[in-house]
Design an enzyme around this catalytic site. Structure first.
Site, PDB file in Angstrom:
ATOM      1  N   TYR A  18       0.842  -1.200   0.000  1.00 51.70           N
ATOM      2  CA  TYR A  18       0.000   0.000   0.000  1.00 51.70           C
ATOM      3  C   TYR A  18       0.879   1.252   0.000  1.00 51.70           C
ATOM      4  CZ  TYR A  18      -3.641   3.314   1.354  1.00 51.70           C
ATOM      5  OH  TYR A  18      -4.511   4.379   1.391  1.00 51.70           O
ATOM      6  N   HIS A  22       1.450   4.145  -3.040  1.00 52.34           N
ATOM      7  CA  HIS A  22       1.225   5.573  -2.816  1.00 52.34           C
ATOM      8  C   HIS A  22       2.508   6.374  -2.994  1.00 52.34           C
ATOM      9  CE1 HIS A  22      -2.749   4.437  -1.462  1.00 52.34           C
ATOM     10  NE2 HIS A  22      -3.068   5.705  -1.549  1.00 52.34           N
ATOM     11  N   TYR A  41      -3.310  16.451   1.693  1.00 52.07           N
ATOM     12  CA  TYR A  41      -3.919  15.127   1.844  1.00 52.07           C
ATOM     13  C   TYR A  41      -2.881  14.182   2.444  1.00 52.07           C
ATOM     14  CZ  TYR A  41      -6.738  11.088   0.135  1.00 52.07           C
ATOM     15  OH  TYR A  41      -7.506   9.955   0.016  1.00 52.07           O
TER      16      TYR A  41
END
Length: 104
Positions: A18, A22, A41
């Site tokens: 993950y 990203h 973000y």
């Protein structure tokens, strides 16, 4: 600027992948997020529970609600679906979080 927070859940054994995905986020996805009015973000991982906590700022008049209709977002969901809990359309199961404190 509105702050928006939500949580998601990883599947066991997927945290490293993950993060890798990203770290290599697609430029076209970044472009769409920014164009929708999303900034600042961040996603945090609770390694004990595999819960992801996301926080983002939404500009006034943002179009973030329209992102699920964008092809690059749907492609990203397909790419990420094996790593996390998802809805039938492969969107992440995301539960909103209520802000209870903020310090500027």
């Amino acid at each position: 600027m509105q702050r928006h927070a939500f949580k998601m859940k990883l599947k066991p054994g997927t945290a490293a992948e993950y993060k890798k995905r990203h770290d290599e986020i697609w430029p076209e996805l970044q472009k769409e997020l920014r164009a929708a009015g999303i900034s600042d973000y961040s996603i945090f991982l609770d390694e004990e529970t595999l819960t992801l906590f996301a926080v983002q700022k939404l500009s006034p008049g943002n179009s973030a609600a329209e992102l699920p209709n964008h092809p690059v977002v749907r492609k990203w969901w397909d790419y990420m679906a094996p790593l996390m809990e998802t809805n039938p359309d492969k969107s992440p199961v995301a539960k909103p979080l209520r802000e209870v404190f903020h310090l500027d």
